[in-house]
Design an enzyme around this catalytic site. Sequence first.
Site, PDB file in Angstrom:
ATOM      1  N   ASP A  72      -0.154 -12.816   0.793  1.00 54.42           N
ATOM      2  CA  ASP A  72      -1.557 -13.029   0.282  1.00 54.42           C
ATOM      3  C   ASP A  72      -1.206 -12.806  -1.095  1.00 54.42           C
ATOM      4  OD1 ASP A  72      -0.434 -10.370   0.612  1.00 54.42           O
ATOM      5  OD2 ASP A  72      -2.200  -9.866   2.001  1.00 54.42           O
ATOM      6  N   ASP A 141      -8.168  -0.687   8.895  1.00 61.33           N
ATOM      7  CA  ASP A 141      -9.118  -1.444   9.716  1.00 61.33           C
ATOM      8  C   ASP A 141      -8.631  -2.625  10.604  1.00 61.33           C
ATOM      9  OD1 ASP A 141      -8.626  -3.476   7.741  1.00 61.33           O
ATOM     10  OD2 ASP A 141     -10.724  -3.698   7.232  1.00 61.33           O
ATOM     11  N   HIS A 143      -6.277  -4.938   9.579  1.00 65.06           N
ATOM     12  CA  HIS A 143      -6.281  -6.277   8.936  1.00 65.06           C
ATOM     13  C   HIS A 143      -4.982  -6.470   8.866  1.00 65.06           C
ATOM     14  CE1 HIS A 143      -6.895  -4.610   4.722  1.00 65.06           C
ATOM     15  NE2 HIS A 143      -5.761  -5.236   4.776  1.00 65.06           N
ATOM     16  N   GLU A 148      -9.477 -10.031   7.400  1.00 57.23           N
ATOM     17  CA  GLU A 148     -10.430  -8.915   7.446  1.00 57.23           C
ATOM     18  C   GLU A 148     -11.005  -9.043   9.067  1.00 57.23           C
ATOM     19  OE1 GLU A 148     -10.146  -6.739   5.523  1.00 57.23           O
ATOM     20  OE2 GLU A 148     -10.419  -7.368   3.374  1.00 57.23           O
TER      21      GLU A 148
HETATM   22  C1  GLP Z   1      -3.384  -5.016   1.526  1.00 60.20           C
HETATM   23  C2  GLP Z   1      -2.542  -6.162   1.752  1.00 60.20           C
HETATM   24  C3  GLP Z   1      -2.189  -6.236   3.251  1.00 60.20           C
HETATM   25  C4  GLP Z   1      -1.231  -4.894   3.480  1.00 60.20           C
HETATM   26  C5  GLP Z   1      -2.182  -3.634   3.372  1.00 60.20           C
HETATM   27  C6  GLP Z   1      -1.840  -2.327   3.371  1.00 60.20           C
HETATM   28  O1  GLP Z   1      -4.679  -5.072   2.044  1.00 60.20           O
HETATM   29  N1  GLP Z   1      -3.250  -7.560   1.861  1.00 60.20           N
HETATM   30  O2  GLP Z   1      -0.931  -7.179   3.206  1.00 60.20           O
HETATM   31  O3  GLP Z   1      -0.537  -4.730   4.676  1.00 60.20           O
HETATM   32  O4  GLP Z   1      -2.713  -3.992   2.021  1.00 60.20           O
HETATM   33  O5  GLP Z   1      -1.210  -1.954   2.358  1.00 60.20           O
HETATM   34  P1  GLP Z   1      -0.522  -0.443   2.390  1.00 60.20           P
HETATM   35  O6  GLP Z   1       0.992  -0.628   2.861  1.00 60.20           O
HETATM   36  O7  GLP Z   1      -0.330   0.001   0.964  1.00 60.20           O
HETATM   37  O8  GLP Z   1      -1.057   0.582   3.024  1.00 60.20           O
END
Ligand code: GLP
Length: 274
Positions: A72, A141, A143, A148
């Site tokens: 992403d 959540d 995702h 989402e």
């Molecule tokens: C964002 C990204 C996800 C990632 C998530 C969790 O939402 N789009 O791809 O998995 O963050 O991030 P973290 O690893 O910092 O908790």
Amino acid sequence: MRLVICDTVDYVAEWSAKYVMKRIKDFEPNKDKYFVIGLPTGGTPLGMYKKLIEFYQAGKISFKYVKTFNMDEYVDLSRDHHESYHYYMYNNFFKYIDIDPQNVHILDGNAKDLTKECENFERKIEEAGGIELFIGGIGPDGHIAFNEPGSSLASRTRVKTLAQDTLEANARFFGNDINKVPKQALTVGVGTVMDANEVMILITGSHKAFALYKAIEEGVNHMWTVSAFQQHPRTIIICDEDATLELRVKTVKYFKSLWDIHCKLIEDISQLKI
Ligand code: GLP
């Protein structure tokens, strides 16, 4: 589905990096046969990237015949902004390894035609022969990438408007100012990740314990998009102890009893602190 429960966050990093290294080595990539990998950003995979860099520097692995596709990217955030996923990937991984920049694919959130950009991304994955191993992280959540709650489990790469929970979770990266968090992102779809030959998901911390429970102990549900991977024939989730806090004791005991079998999946287990 496999669930590998590691004692600590550091060990999740080490285990996942060893698994990636083994998968690439076993594949024996060459100029006619690239290993195609999907990559995540976020805090969770940072330790894995660090370990992979260490393995590269120790001469244990090369990324010369590896193609990457990132999950992403934010919309309307310049590439050199320190929170863009372009910046993250270059500064936390790519600049330290021998990957050919031509083989790196990250969605362009500044493209004039965002829909076309997403279509092209899907086409490039197809042209590369599909993704062998898609690595992902999740939000609290549940995702995956930026899919989402409520995203179609058959979704493809597209523009997504971010949920309030995600904006709040990511505000810490933008000076704790929620108004500075981009409201939209480009993301691979759940269907895009499902098409990979194998999916590996990293989940750490007690704040993600409920999402892990929803991911594996309840049914497939588009409100917890990570649960879709119950239906993938090759899903491996790597988590720490804290992330298991909402699971049943019997679930945790079962997966822990498979520890020795899981360890056979990675090379050189003698080096591991078990
Ligand atoms: C964002 C990204 C996800 C990632 C998530 C969790 O939402 N789009 O791809 O998995 O963050 O991030 P973290 O690893 O910092 O908790």
